[in-house]
Design an enzyme around this catalytic site. Structure first.
Site, PDB file in Angstrom:
ATOM      1  N   ALA A 270      25.684  -5.877 -27.646  1.00 24.35           N
ATOM      2  CA  ALA A 270      25.649  -6.756 -26.469  1.00 24.35           C
ATOM      3  C   ALA A 270      26.527  -6.291 -25.315  1.00 24.35           C
ATOM      4  O   ALA A 270      26.553  -6.948 -24.284  1.00 24.35           O
ATOM      5  CB  ALA A 270      26.082  -8.167 -26.880  1.00 24.35           C
TER       6      ALA A 270
ATOM      7  N   ARG B  15      15.264  -3.300 -20.823  1.00 24.98           N
ATOM      8  CA  ARG B  15      15.506  -2.306 -19.774  1.00 24.98           C
ATOM      9  C   ARG B  15      16.473  -1.236 -20.270  1.00 24.98           C
ATOM     10  O   ARG B  15      17.523  -1.538 -20.826  1.00 24.98           O
ATOM     11  CB  ARG B  15      16.096  -2.993 -18.547  1.00 24.98           C
ATOM     12  CG  ARG B  15      16.174  -2.114 -17.308  1.00 24.98           C
ATOM     13  CD  ARG B  15      16.746  -2.914 -16.154  1.00 24.98           C
ATOM     14  NE  ARG B  15      16.572  -2.241 -14.884  1.00 24.98           N
ATOM     15  CZ  ARG B  15      17.072  -2.678 -13.736  1.00 24.98           C
ATOM     16  NH1 ARG B  15      17.775  -3.813 -13.717  1.00 24.98           N
ATOM     17  NH2 ARG B  15      16.866  -2.033 -12.618  1.00 24.98           N
TER      18      ARG B  15
ATOM     19  N   PRO C 134      18.510   6.680 -20.447  1.00 25.94           N
ATOM     20  CA  PRO C 134      17.682   7.143 -21.570  1.00 25.94           C
ATOM     21  C   PRO C 134      18.394   8.131 -22.480  1.00 25.94           C
ATOM     22  O   PRO C 134      18.179   8.122 -23.695  1.00 25.94           O
ATOM     23  CB  PRO C 134      16.475   7.794 -20.880  1.00 25.94           C
ATOM     24  CG  PRO C 134      16.428   7.183 -19.520  1.00 25.94           C
ATOM     25  CD  PRO C 134      17.848   6.904 -19.138  1.00 25.94           C
TER      26      PRO C 134
ATOM     27  N   GLN D 259      22.137   6.834 -29.235  1.00 20.58           N
ATOM     28  CA  GLN D 259      22.437   5.678 -30.067  1.00 20.58           C
ATOM     29  C   GLN D 259      21.358   5.454 -31.122  1.00 20.58           C
ATOM     30  O   GLN D 259      21.667   5.126 -32.271  1.00 20.58           O
ATOM     31  CB  GLN D 259      22.566   4.428 -29.194  1.00 20.58           C
ATOM     32  CG  GLN D 259      23.866   4.362 -28.420  1.00 20.58           C
ATOM     33  CD  GLN D 259      25.051   4.177 -29.347  1.00 20.58           C
ATOM     34  OE1 GLN D 259      25.248   3.129 -29.940  1.00 20.58           O
ATOM     35  NE2 GLN D 259      25.842   5.219 -29.493  1.00 20.58           N
TER      36      GLN D 259
ATOM     37  N   LYS E  99      18.532  -5.400 -23.708  1.00 23.05           N
ATOM     38  CA  LYS E  99      18.605  -5.953 -25.059  1.00 23.05           C
ATOM     39  C   LYS E  99      19.656  -5.279 -25.947  1.00 23.05           C
ATOM     40  O   LYS E  99      20.196  -5.905 -26.842  1.00 23.05           O
ATOM     41  CB  LYS E  99      17.238  -5.855 -25.740  1.00 23.05           C
ATOM     42  CG  LYS E  99      16.214  -6.841 -25.194  1.00 23.05           C
ATOM     43  CD  LYS E  99      14.951  -6.791 -26.036  1.00 23.05           C
ATOM     44  CE  LYS E  99      13.965  -7.875 -25.638  1.00 23.05           C
ATOM     45  NZ  LYS E  99      12.734  -7.842 -26.459  1.00 23.05           N
TER      46      LYS E  99
ATOM     47  N   VAL F  36      20.888  -1.352 -28.020  1.00 22.95           N
ATOM     48  CA  VAL F  36      20.284  -0.415 -28.969  1.00 22.95           C
ATOM     49  C   VAL F  36      21.254   0.070 -30.044  1.00 22.95           C
ATOM     50  O   VAL F  36      20.877   0.867 -30.900  1.00 22.95           O
ATOM     51  CB  VAL F  36      19.714   0.824 -28.228  1.00 22.95           C
ATOM     52  CG1 VAL F  36      18.592   0.421 -27.299  1.00 22.95           C
ATOM     53  CG2 VAL F  36      20.820   1.553 -27.462  1.00 22.95           C
ATOM     54  N   GLY F  37      22.493  -0.398 -30.038  1.00 23.11           N
ATOM     55  CA  GLY F  37      23.484   0.173 -30.936  1.00 23.11           C
ATOM     56  C   GLY F  37      23.199  -0.016 -32.416  1.00 23.11           C
ATOM     57  O   GLY F  37      23.613   0.795 -33.236  1.00 23.11           O
ATOM     58  N   GLU F  38      22.503  -1.087 -32.786  1.00 23.27           N
ATOM     59  CA  GLU F  38      22.346  -1.408 -34.204  1.00 23.27           C
ATOM     60  C   GLU F  38      20.913  -1.417 -34.695  1.00 23.27           C
ATOM     61  O   GLU F  38      20.665  -1.286 -35.898  1.00 23.27           O
ATOM     62  CB  GLU F  38      23.004  -2.776 -34.466  1.00 23.27           C
ATOM     63  CG  GLU F  38      24.513  -2.688 -34.326  1.00 23.27           C
ATOM     64  CD  GLU F  38      25.181  -4.029 -34.042  1.00 23.27           C
ATOM     65  OE1 GLU F  38      25.928  -4.494 -34.899  1.00 23.27           O
ATOM     66  OE2 GLU F  38      24.961  -4.581 -32.957  1.00 23.27           O
TER      67      GLU F  38
END
Length: 754
Positions: free
Chosen positions: A520, A641, A645, A651, A714, A716-718
């Site tokens: 987050a 979004r 990239p 990640q 949104k 993307v780490g997990e």
């Protein structure tokens, strides 16, 4: 004072167009690869001493003797901090005033609650002297039997799981759905304890000046750390200055200040000099959190068309003997698959370990490998291709709540990922394909999901008379690229090229950026940054549109656009003026504004917010030796979004590798007699190395989400872990025909089954 670190440069060949969406190289990359990025343990204030933990070798009991005299006789030892010789605390470290406050072992008694618990701190002139002094303590114990494992004691239903979720959730009649099913499965899966093992161990350099405290320590949550320290030592929050510009990984373990870090602060107060305390690798297996083991039972039923009639997911987990954190594994079944009846439930057992805590994709990582394995088993029972089965049962609204998704491009992820991987050439039955060397080849897949979260944050924006800008927020970069992605948001918010923006982060005297967790941070800090930029541009526009000498005079109703360091009239963009000219004419050196960001409670009440993805894996298995090799993985993800990239790709790669590690490598091995972890190091606690990493391919699917937050981010780490572990496990089954339900999958599992 240490010099302030300011990141202002980006590669020249990438300086064009809007900053958001550009694949900018990390702004801190050169500092890191040249060794110029200072981490906490790199700090050496004048007069600094070294502290080393002495830790328990038993899991339960009490310390009956410490040879403090022997330790103090060492010529380099300055002092030894013990339960009977320590500075006082203003607050009981076992007190809990909020759900995110966890108990710490701060030498308040001689009790031992787990192996590797700190029982003393030796402070010396050198690291070697402190280490030798700790060895001289030679503790003796009164030992009680250790409670170890999922069957160690009576189980109970926890009051809440994860970050306050209900332990039991029901929708529809599961028993009726199973009774009516044409096909059904009932299977149990086990996952082991796992430890964060960031490259940078927990460390602290603490210096007191009266009641003012200066700290260098890795932190994923500066404001939370300030608050916890202030309470424990009875000093104002503003008296605490924390520097944490760089973290060598965190994965959740550095989200909350830990006991060893507080012990470093106590040691500095005891001796009246700066103290550095750095955990040895083995000391990280206990006091700084871990992922708890689970045993999960899934019962699924389908009708004659392969549609789910019932889904029950029950998880058993552990917590420590003295605190409460419960892995919310069964919650993974709340959001993905449509069923007339869903029930998720949890039970727990108290054991003699350190308290489990948040670890990358908490709940979802452990729960999804079981869920995705069960879905695969159900598809096989129905004689349906696993991807087709998932598409057939894809939930168009969140199954239990009935809320519409704020956005959901999962089916596009399925389609694009399958096409890139070549999925439709897969035979349905297992053990059908061999390569030119005779190795068994298998293909598996898993669905990825993780909630799209957002916390509260603040930021301060400044525009200078020279046309440059400054953005300040106490953000945290633990390797995910926050210093770059947030600077991109800042540059667009200020209407400047990124090289004209000075981005300040990583210290506690800056506005609170919230916590870097739950995938987050970019959304949380990014929205605050965006709003701060909009606020300072509005102030600048007000100056110009009220000034008769400005070409923007009277444009208040029409509005202005900020671009490339200039304000343009929205109705006539040829009429414009530079920031520098506006401020110079107003006689101002700079203008500033603040902005905040928080989740929209109305949108959260109305929509289910999740990122989604699909992961496909290929494995090859030696049919004689049972050796497993992941040879190829493809992941397709829809996560709102995309700010950068290049960073997102990195990640997602990291998450997919961790998922592979979950399925095949990671496990903390516990001696059930002593309660000690037998592999507390990076030699025997297995994680993938370069030789283990397959060919990785990542696709991101465009997804516009107007509800999740103003920037549509949104995170993307997990999410990359949640589909990958199941994909690899399912590929092993497809290669061998052996369904392994205890992870990580071992060679012996395949050989014994064969």
């Amino acid at each position: 004072m240490t010099p302030e670190i300011r990141l202002t440069e980006s590669p020249a060949h990438l300086r064009h167009g809007a900053n958001i969406g550009q694949p900018l190289t990390r702004r801190d990359g050169i500092l890191k690869v040249t060794g110029k990025a200072p981490y906490a343990a790199d700090r050496h204030p004048r007069g600094m001493l070294y502290a080393v933990l002495a830790v328990s070798s038993i899991a339960r009991g009490r310390v009956t003797f410490l040879d403090v005299a022997a330790a103090k006789s060492h010529p380099g030892v300055v002092d030894v901090m013990t339960p009977t010789h320590k500075p006082p605390l203003a607050e009981d470290p076992d007190a809990k005033t909020n759900p995110f406050m966890f108990r710490m072992e701060l030498l308040q008694s001689d009790a031992v609650r787990y192996a590797n618990q700190p029982i003393a701190v030796v402070i010396a002139q050198t690291l070697e002297a402190a280490t030798e002094g700790a060895a001289l303590l030679t503790p003796t114990y009164e030992t009680l039997s250790a409670r170890v494992g999922l069957d160690a004691d009576e189980s109970f239903v926890p009051p809440a799981v994860g970050p306050g979720h209900p332990p039991i959730v029901e929708h529809g009649d599961v028993e009726a759905g199973l009774a009516a099913a044409a096909k059904a499965i009932d299977a149990s899966y086990e996952t082991p304890a796992q430890y964060h093992n960031a490259m940078e161990p927990h460390a602290i350099v603490a210096s007191w000046d009266g009641d003012k405290l200066s700290i260098d320590t890795p932190s994923q949550g500066l404001a939370w750390a300030q608050g916890r320290i202030a309470g424990l030592f009875g000093i104002p929050v503003e008296n605490i200055h924390i520097r944490s510009p760089f973290l060598g990984g965190g994965f959740g373990s550095k989200g909350l200040i830990s006991g060893p870090q507080i012990l470093g602060i106590m040691a500095a107060r005891l001796v009246g000099r700066p103290v550095k305390l750095v955990l040895r690798r083995e000391h990280m297996y206990g006091p700084v959190g871990h992922r708890a083991p689970t045993r999960q039972r899934l019962r699924l039923g389908t009708d004659g068309n392969g549609l789910l009639t019932a889904l029950e997911h029950h998880a058993k987990t552990v917590t420590s003997s003295f605190d409460d954190f419960y892995e919310s594994a069964a919650d993974a079944s709340h959001t993905l698959y449509a069923s007339r009846a869903i029930r998720t439930s949890h039970e727990a057992v108290r054991v003699d370990t350190g308290t489990p805590l948040f670890m990358r994709a908490p709940g979802e990582a452990t729960g999804s490998i079981a869920l995705e394995s069960a879905i695969d088993e159900m598809a096989w029972a129905c004689g349906i291709d696993p991807l087709q089965f998932r598409i057939r049962n894809d939930a168009e609204v969140e199954p239990i709540s009935g809320k519409p998704f704020s956005s959901k491009a999962l089916r596009e992820c399925y389609t694009k990922g399958a096409e890139r991987f070549g999925w439709w050439e897969r035979p349905l039955s297992p053990r059908q394909v061999r390569d030119e060397n005779g190795f068994l080849v298998g293909w598996g897949m898993g669905t990825a999901t993780f909630p799209a979260l957002m916390f509260q944050a603040n930021a301060r924006a400044v525009l200078r008379a020279d046309g440059s800008g400054v953005m300040e927020t106490g953000a945290h970069d633990m390797g995910q690229g926050a210093w770059t992605a947030l600077a991109q948001i800042a540059a667009d918010g200020l209407g400047l090229d990124i090289d004209r923006v000075e981005f300040k982060a990583g210290t506690s005297d800056l506005p609170d950026a919230g916590i870097a967790g739950g995938s987050a941070h970019t959304a949380t800090a990014g929205v605050a940054i965006h709003n701060a930029g909009a606020a300072v541009i509005a102030k600048l526009a007000d100056l110009a549109t009220r000034d008769q000498r400005s070409p923007l005079f009277g444009a208040g109703n029409a509005g202005v656009i900020a671009r490339n360091g200039r304000l343009h009239r929205r109705d006539d963009e040829t009429r414009c003026e530079s920031y520098a000219d506006i401020l110079r004419r107003a006689g101002l050196a700079e203008i500033e504004a603040t902005g905040g960001g928080a989740a929209d409670p109305v949108a959260q009440a109305d929509y289910a917010m999740h990122a989604h993805g699909a992961v496909f894996a290929e494995v090859k298995v030696d049919p004689d030796l049972g050796q497993i090799r992941v040879t190829r993985m493809v992941g397709a993800f829809a996560a709102g979004r995309i700010i950068n990239p290049k960073l997102v790709r990195s990640q997602l790669f990291g998450g997919m590798i961790w998922g592979m590690s979950f399925a095949l490598h990671e496990e903390a091995v516990m001696d059930r007699r002593s309660g000690r972890i037998m592999n507390p190091n990076l030699a025997e606690y297995h994680v993938p190395v370069n030789a283990d990493v397959p060919s990785l391919d990542v696709l991101t699917v465009d997804e516009h989400d107007p509800h999740v937050n103003p920037l549509g981010i949104k995170g993307v780490g997990e999410i990359g872990i949640t589909g990958s572990a199941g994909a690899v496990a399912n590929a092993v089954w497809h290669a061998t025909g052996v369904r392994v339900r205890r992870f990580p999958i071992r060679i012996s599992d395949l050989l014994m089954a064969g």
